[in-house]
Design an enzyme around this catalytic site. Structure first.
Site, PDB file in Angstrom:
ATOM      1  N   CYS A 205       9.213  -5.168  -5.753  1.00 24.59           N
ATOM      2  CA  CYS A 205       9.435  -4.461  -7.080  1.00 24.59           C
ATOM      3  C   CYS A 205      11.111  -4.509  -7.357  1.00 24.59           C
ATOM      4  O   CYS A 205      11.930  -5.017  -6.628  1.00 24.59           O
ATOM      5  CB  CYS A 205       9.303  -3.022  -6.800  1.00 24.59           C
ATOM      6  SG  CYS A 205      10.325  -2.177  -5.954  1.00 24.59           S
TER       7      CYS A 205
ATOM      8  N   ASN B 279       6.101   1.599   3.706  1.00 24.16           N
ATOM      9  CA  ASN B 279       6.260   2.354   2.379  1.00 24.16           C
ATOM     10  C   ASN B 279       5.894   3.619   2.631  1.00 24.16           C
ATOM     11  O   ASN B 279       4.989   3.992   3.525  1.00 24.16           O
ATOM     12  CB  ASN B 279       5.622   1.872   1.019  1.00 24.16           C
ATOM     13  CG  ASN B 279       4.154   1.370   1.502  1.00 24.16           C
ATOM     14  OD1 ASN B 279       3.833   1.022   2.646  1.00 24.16           O
ATOM     15  ND2 ASN B 279       3.191   1.600   0.580  1.00 24.16           N
ATOM     16  N   ILE B 280       6.439   4.547   2.111  1.00 27.00           N
ATOM     17  CA  ILE B 280       6.214   6.032   2.466  1.00 27.00           C
ATOM     18  C   ILE B 280       5.995   6.623   1.100  1.00 27.00           C
ATOM     19  O   ILE B 280       7.186   6.895   0.464  1.00 27.00           O
ATOM     20  CB  ILE B 280       7.342   6.664   3.394  1.00 27.00           C
ATOM     21  CG1 ILE B 280       7.645   5.712   4.678  1.00 27.00           C
ATOM     22  CG2 ILE B 280       7.124   8.091   3.586  1.00 27.00           C
ATOM     23  CD1 ILE B 280       8.782   6.282   5.521  1.00 27.00           C
ATOM     24  N   GLU B 281       4.889   7.281   0.973  1.00 32.59           N
ATOM     25  CA  GLU B 281       4.650   7.877  -0.336  1.00 32.59           C
ATOM     26  C   GLU B 281       4.676   9.541  -0.142  1.00 32.59           C
ATOM     27  O   GLU B 281       5.085   9.924   0.889  1.00 32.59           O
ATOM     28  CB  GLU B 281       3.384   7.549  -0.813  1.00 32.59           C
ATOM     29  CG  GLU B 281       3.224   6.022  -0.858  1.00 32.59           C
ATOM     30  CD  GLU B 281       2.003   5.356  -1.564  1.00 32.59           C
ATOM     31  OE1 GLU B 281       0.784   6.156  -1.468  1.00 32.59           O
ATOM     32  OE2 GLU B 281       1.765   4.208  -2.030  1.00 32.59           O
TER      33      GLU B 281
ATOM     34  N   CYS C  69      13.570  -2.750  -5.453  1.00 28.13           N
ATOM     35  CA  CYS C  69      13.914  -3.482  -4.171  1.00 28.13           C
ATOM     36  C   CYS C  69      14.551  -4.520  -4.453  1.00 28.13           C
ATOM     37  O   CYS C  69      15.639  -5.196  -3.368  1.00 28.13           O
ATOM     38  CB  CYS C  69      12.540  -3.718  -3.071  1.00 28.13           C
ATOM     39  SG  CYS C  69      12.123  -2.149  -2.691  1.00 28.13           S
TER      40      CYS C  69
ATOM     41  N   CYS D 199       9.835   2.255  -0.948  1.00 26.53           N
ATOM     42  CA  CYS D 199       9.244   1.101  -0.515  1.00 26.53           C
ATOM     43  C   CYS D 199       9.594   0.575   0.821  1.00 26.53           C
ATOM     44  O   CYS D 199      10.808   1.029   1.431  1.00 26.53           O
ATOM     45  CB  CYS D 199       9.765  -0.028  -1.435  1.00 26.53           C
ATOM     46  SG  CYS D 199       8.954   0.184  -2.948  1.00 26.53           S
TER      47      CYS D 199
ATOM     48  N   GLU E  72      10.757  -2.079   2.032  1.00 28.32           N
ATOM     49  CA  GLU E  72      12.079  -3.040   2.068  1.00 28.32           C
ATOM     50  C   GLU E  72      13.182  -2.348   2.073  1.00 28.32           C
ATOM     51  O   GLU E  72      14.196  -2.549   2.859  1.00 28.32           O
ATOM     52  CB  GLU E  72      12.266  -3.905   0.816  1.00 28.32           C
ATOM     53  CG  GLU E  72      10.748  -5.079   0.620  1.00 28.32           C
ATOM     54  CD  GLU E  72       9.825  -4.472  -0.376  1.00 28.32           C
ATOM     55  OE1 GLU E  72       9.368  -3.096  -0.192  1.00 28.32           O
ATOM     56  OE2 GLU E  72       9.284  -5.312  -1.128  1.00 28.32           O
TER      57      GLU E  72
HETATM   58  N1  THU Z   1       5.611  -1.038  -2.568  1.00 24.98           N
HETATM   59  C1  THU Z   1       6.532  -1.353  -1.732  1.00 24.98           C
HETATM   60  O1  THU Z   1       6.628  -0.994  -0.508  1.00 24.98           O
HETATM   61  N2  THU Z   1       7.237  -2.687  -1.738  1.00 24.98           N
HETATM   62  C2  THU Z   1       7.261  -3.300  -2.973  1.00 24.98           C
HETATM   63  O2  THU Z   1       8.082  -4.409  -2.965  1.00 24.98           O
HETATM   64  C3  THU Z   1       6.045  -3.003  -4.098  1.00 24.98           C
HETATM   65  C4  THU Z   1       5.459  -1.845  -3.736  1.00 24.98           C
HETATM   66  C5  THU Z   1       4.935   0.004  -2.323  1.00 24.98           C
HETATM   67  C6  THU Z   1       5.299   1.318  -3.226  1.00 24.98           C
HETATM   68  C7  THU Z   1       3.898   2.021  -3.174  1.00 24.98           C
HETATM   69  O3  THU Z   1       3.759   3.008  -2.069  1.00 24.98           O
HETATM   70  C8  THU Z   1       2.796   1.035  -2.971  1.00 24.98           C
HETATM   71  O4  THU Z   1       3.592  -0.213  -2.455  1.00 24.98           O
HETATM   72  C9  THU Z   1       2.456   0.722  -4.443  1.00 24.98           C
HETATM   73  O5  THU Z   1       3.089   0.547  -5.308  1.00 24.98           O
END
Ligand code: THU
Length: 138
Positions: free
Chosen positions: A89, A45-47, A92, A56, A58
């Site tokens: 989520c 995940n890259i915020e 994804c 996310c 995935e």
């Molecule tokens: N996140 C994912 O990378 N995959 C998911 O299926 C659920 C959430 C990440 C997004 C965000 O950076 C962090 O988890 C919290 O939601």
């Protein structure tokens, strides 16, 4: 799934998790997608300071696999920093349904001690996919 390939995929997901950029949630996720010839494409995940721009793990992995034109994804491992397995989520799930419809999905908790095997259809029952568009001649 072959146990050696499974271990490789899990290790790739754990390695990818270390590449997460999650300074806001501090929730690092790693994903690894395997294709038929054994190649693995990983993602984390890259915020972003503009929170909704976050992507996310995935989707990073599946988009990388798509861009390599390496063929269908056969397995997708996802590791979350949780004591028990967490599941992808909704966004994804939709992308998995489209880009990895026949993949074996493996969900892992933080230390990989808990594994849950599932499928795209189980994650997204009655999913909207390309078939619906084709039914409309698009
Ligand atoms: N996140 C994912 O990378 N995959 C998911 O299926 C659920 C959430 C990440 C997004 C965000 O950076 C962090 O988890 C919290 O939601």
């Amino acid at each position: 799934m072959d146990p050696v390939a499974l271990d490789q995929l899990i290790n790739a997901a754990l390695a990818a998790q270390r590449r997460a950029y999650a300074p806001y949630s501090r929730f690092a996720v790693g994903a690894a997608a395997m294709v038929a010839d054994g190649h693995i494409f990983s993602g984390a995940n890259i915020e972003n300071a503009s929170y909704p721009l976050t992507i996310c793990a995935e989707r990073v992995a599946l988009f990388c696999a798509h861009m390599a034109a390496a063929g269908p994804v056969t397995a997708l491992a996802i590791v979350t920093p949780t004591p028990t397995v967490a599941s992808p989520c909704g966004a994804c799930r939709q992308v998995i349904f489209e880009l990895a419809p026949r993949a074996q999905i493996i969900l892992l908790n933080a230390d990989g001690s808990e594994r849950r095997f599932t499928t795209p259809a189980e994650l997204l029952p009655y999913g909207f996919g390309p078939d619906q568009l084709e039914a409309q001649g698009r």
